[in-house]
Design a protein around this motif. Structure first.
Motif, PDB file in Angstrom:
ATOM      1  N   UNK A  39       0.295  30.976 -71.729  1.00 42.82           N
ATOM      2  CA  UNK A  39      -1.093  32.316 -71.646  1.00 42.82           C
ATOM      3  C   UNK A  39      -1.205  33.240 -71.592  1.00 42.82           C
ATOM      4  N   UNK A  40      -0.318  33.877 -70.300  1.00 44.81           N
ATOM      5  CA  UNK A  40      -0.213  35.117 -70.023  1.00 44.81           C
ATOM      6  C   UNK A  40       0.961  35.937 -70.867  1.00 44.81           C
ATOM      7  N   UNK A  41       2.200  34.813 -71.765  1.00 43.80           N
ATOM      8  CA  UNK A  41       3.089  35.505 -71.987  1.00 43.80           C
ATOM      9  C   UNK A  41       3.477  35.456 -73.328  1.00 43.80           C
ATOM     10  N   UNK A  42       2.384  34.279 -74.023  1.00 44.79           N
ATOM     11  CA  UNK A  42       2.388  34.338 -75.732  1.00 44.79           C
ATOM     12  C   UNK A  42       1.693  34.329 -76.176  1.00 44.79           C
ATOM     13  N   UNK A  43       0.091  35.350 -75.422  1.00 45.03           N
ATOM     14  CA  UNK A  43      -1.484  34.995 -76.129  1.00 45.03           C
ATOM     15  C   UNK A  43      -1.632  36.625 -75.523  1.00 45.03           C
ATOM     16  N   UNK A  44      -2.227  37.169 -76.469  1.00 50.33           N
ATOM     17  CA  UNK A  44      -2.370  38.437 -76.071  1.00 50.33           C
ATOM     18  C   UNK A  44      -3.721  38.697 -74.909  1.00 50.33           C
ATOM     19  N   UNK A  45      -4.270  37.953 -74.198  1.00 46.09           N
ATOM     20  CA  UNK A  45      -5.449  38.442 -72.497  1.00 46.09           C
ATOM     21  C   UNK A  45      -5.232  36.706 -72.386  1.00 46.09           C
ATOM     22  N   UNK A  46      -5.317  36.479 -71.364  1.00 46.45           N
ATOM     23  CA  UNK A  46      -4.944  36.042 -70.616  1.00 46.45           C
ATOM     24  C   UNK A  46      -6.764  35.252 -69.770  1.00 46.45           C
ATOM     25  N   UNK A  47      -6.638  34.581 -70.170  1.00 43.86           N
ATOM     26  CA  UNK A  47      -8.607  33.764 -69.793  1.00 43.86           C
ATOM     27  C   UNK A  47      -8.938  33.072 -69.392  1.00 43.86           C
ATOM     28  N   UNK A  48      -7.892  32.702 -68.627  1.00 44.19           N
ATOM     29  CA  UNK A  48      -7.612  31.205 -67.805  1.00 44.19           C
ATOM     30  C   UNK A  48      -6.637  31.196 -66.521  1.00 44.19           C
ATOM     31  N   UNK A  49      -6.936  30.680 -65.894  1.00 46.01           N
ATOM     32  CA  UNK A  49      -6.030  30.571 -64.536  1.00 46.01           C
ATOM     33  C   UNK A  49      -6.301  29.689 -63.655  1.00 46.01           C
ATOM     34  N   UNK A  50      -5.716  29.104 -62.335  1.00 47.49           N
ATOM     35  CA  UNK A  50      -6.467  28.290 -61.668  1.00 47.49           C
ATOM     36  C   UNK A  50      -7.031  29.085 -60.347  1.00 47.49           C
ATOM     37  N   UNK A  51      -8.587  28.331 -60.665  1.00 44.41           N
ATOM     38  CA  UNK A  51      -9.988  28.756 -60.036  1.00 44.41           C
ATOM     39  C   UNK A  51      -9.760  27.622 -58.449  1.00 44.41           C
ATOM     40  N   UNK A  52      -9.694  28.049 -57.802  1.00 42.18           N
ATOM     41  CA  UNK A  52     -10.245  27.493 -56.524  1.00 42.18           C
ATOM     42  C   UNK A  52      -9.021  27.236 -55.700  1.00 42.18           C
ATOM     43  N   UNK A  53      -8.848  26.597 -54.344  1.00 39.67           N
ATOM     44  CA  UNK A  53      -7.570  26.005 -53.898  1.00 39.67           C
ATOM     45  C   UNK A  53      -7.311  25.079 -52.990  1.00 39.67           C
ATOM     46  N   UNK A  54      -6.398  24.670 -52.957  1.00 42.09           N
ATOM     47  CA  UNK A  54      -5.972  23.148 -51.952  1.00 42.09           C
ATOM     48  C   UNK A  54      -6.922  21.998 -53.202  1.00 42.09           C
ATOM     49  N   UNK A  55      -7.379  21.226 -52.359  1.00 40.52           N
ATOM     50  CA  UNK A  55      -7.885  20.091 -52.770  1.00 40.52           C
ATOM     51  C   UNK A  55      -8.792  20.420 -54.049  1.00 40.52           C
ATOM     52  N   UNK A  56      -9.427  21.523 -54.129  1.00 40.77           N
ATOM     53  CA  UNK A  56     -10.003  22.239 -54.983  1.00 40.77           C
ATOM     54  C   UNK A  56      -9.624  22.408 -56.379  1.00 40.77           C
ATOM     55  N   UNK A  57      -8.576  23.061 -56.200  1.00 41.78           N
ATOM     56  CA  UNK A  57      -8.029  23.626 -57.824  1.00 41.78           C
ATOM     57  C   UNK A  57      -8.157  23.207 -58.885  1.00 41.78           C
ATOM     58  N   UNK A  58      -8.646  23.884 -59.889  1.00 38.04           N
ATOM     59  CA  UNK A  58      -8.247  23.418 -60.874  1.00 38.04           C
ATOM     60  C   UNK A  58      -8.023  24.478 -61.978  1.00 38.04           C
TER      61      UNK A  58
END
Ligand code: SF4
Ligand code: FES
Length: 370
Positions: free
Chosen positions: A179-198
């Protein structure tokens, strides 16, 4: 002075991986050096993807042991290192399949990856081409030691073409790099950390982009699947065929996954590491039009059956052009054939008969003392 030092430095670095020595350019990672040798010597890579900048260093499946750091400083590295993120040094000695520590650590990593990942291979569309499934077969344990409640998520439609099964995600970050490198705008990512990361649900906003479908191809597990193919077939029943079309958005070079004349799925062409192939040094990402809208044989110029050169159950279809992965075990064991590694004659004087040399099945007579 700096120039003089440069001149004296070797043009290529010698690196030995599992007893096989090759020369590679300075700046090459251990993983890439191992890929140049090929076969079993190459560590698995779940998060690294050579066509995505910044990928790697997340999953630890590519861990190797560095038995000697370099010719100048041959001390071993105390901890196992991620081969996708560690550069070779001249005279470095690396152990992958010849290291018990590595095999043990990899089994531990697989156990961690499977803590929350469901074992739903029988109904998962990725089955047969899933890197985690392969790793599970090689290093997995029969049971689980995990006693806690597993993470579960609702399935999420990411636009009309992609479905996210967060439950299966191993947080490799590859899709975020797409999404970052192929699409124009990255609008997603990994939320939270550790066991809650999604993976954030904002991923759904990236779907308008013409190249978003490539997230499906880079996902090493069945977390992002092609909705136009879901539950239509098992990959090993389909026939992969190389095809191309003139496309003004992408390279137009694809693999069609056919059943009879029906095109069930269109993907980018993959190399033996499961990554998209490169053409003239550029990754062969394909656009959503080629992937989702061109599902007729007539849309394509058929080139012929795809060469399956990855270790994959798809090869079981025995389609033309099957290329077996490079066999390296004899080199790793200093020229001894795999058969001799378990040669019973070395450990037992009871059986002095070379069973494999018999013209037929062994009988009691075969073992009678002459
Ligand atoms: S959805 Fe797939 S590609 Fe994205 S982080 Fe999870 S496992 Fe990796
Ligand atoms: S492939 Fe190296 S850490 Fe994931």
């Amino acid at each position: 002075m700096a120039d003089e030092v440069k001149k004296e430095a070797p043009a290529n670095f010698k690196v030995t991986i599992d007893n096989i020595t090759i020369e590679v350019a300075p700046g090459t990672t251990i993983l890439h050096a191992a890929r140049q040798i090929g076969g079993d010597v190459t560590p698995p890579a779940m998060c690294y993807y050579s066509k995505l900048k910044g990928s790697g260093g997340k999953c630890r499946t590519c861990l190797v042991e560095v038995a000697a750091g370099s010719a100048a400083d041959p001390r071993p590295m105390p901890k196992l290192v991620a081969s996708c993120r560690t550069n070779v040094m001249d005279g470095m000695v690396v152990k992958n399949i010849t290291s018990e520590r590595v095999q043990d650590a990899r089994a531990g990593v697989v156990e961690f990856l499977l803590l929350n990942h469901p074992l739903d291979c029988p109904i998962c569309d990725q089955a047969g081409e899933c890197h985690l499934q392969d790793l599970g077969y090689e290093h997995g344990k029969e049971g689980t030691r995990y006693e806690f409640k597993r993470r579960t998520f609702e399935k999420e439609d990411i636009g009309p073409y992609i479905q996210l099964h967060m439950t299966r995600c191993i947080l490799c970050y590859r899709c975020t790099y797409v999404a970052d490198q192929l699409t124009d705008n990255r609008v997603h990512g990994i939320l939270d950390r550790g066991d809650h990361a999604e993976i954030s649900t904002y991923i759904s906003k990236a779907i308008d982009n013409d190249f978003s479908g490539n997230m499906i191809d880079v996902c090493p597990v069945g977390a992002l699947t092609d909705k136009t193919f879901r539950f239509k077939n098992r990959v090993w029943f389909t026939k992969p065929v190389d095809a191309h079309r003139d496309c003004d958005k992408c390279c137009g070079k694809v693999t069609l996954w056919q059943r009879g004349d029906e095109v069930l799925r269109v993907t980018a062409r993959k190399d033996e590491w499961g990554e998209v192939q490169s053409y003239d040094g550029k990754p062969g990402w394909i656009c959503n039009t080629c992937r989702f809208d061109k599902k007729h044989v007539n849309d394509w110029v058929i080139e012929g059956p795809t060469r399956i050169n990855r270790h994959s159950v798809i090869s079981q279809g025995h389609y033309l052009g099957l290329q077996k992965p490079k066999e390296t075990i004899a080199d790793v064991m200093g020229g001894r054939a795999p058969k001799l590694l378990m040669d019973i004659h070395n450990v037992s004087d009871v059986n002095s008969v070379d069973i494999s040399a018999l013209p037929g099945p062994a009988t009691s007579k075969t073992f009678e003392k002459k």
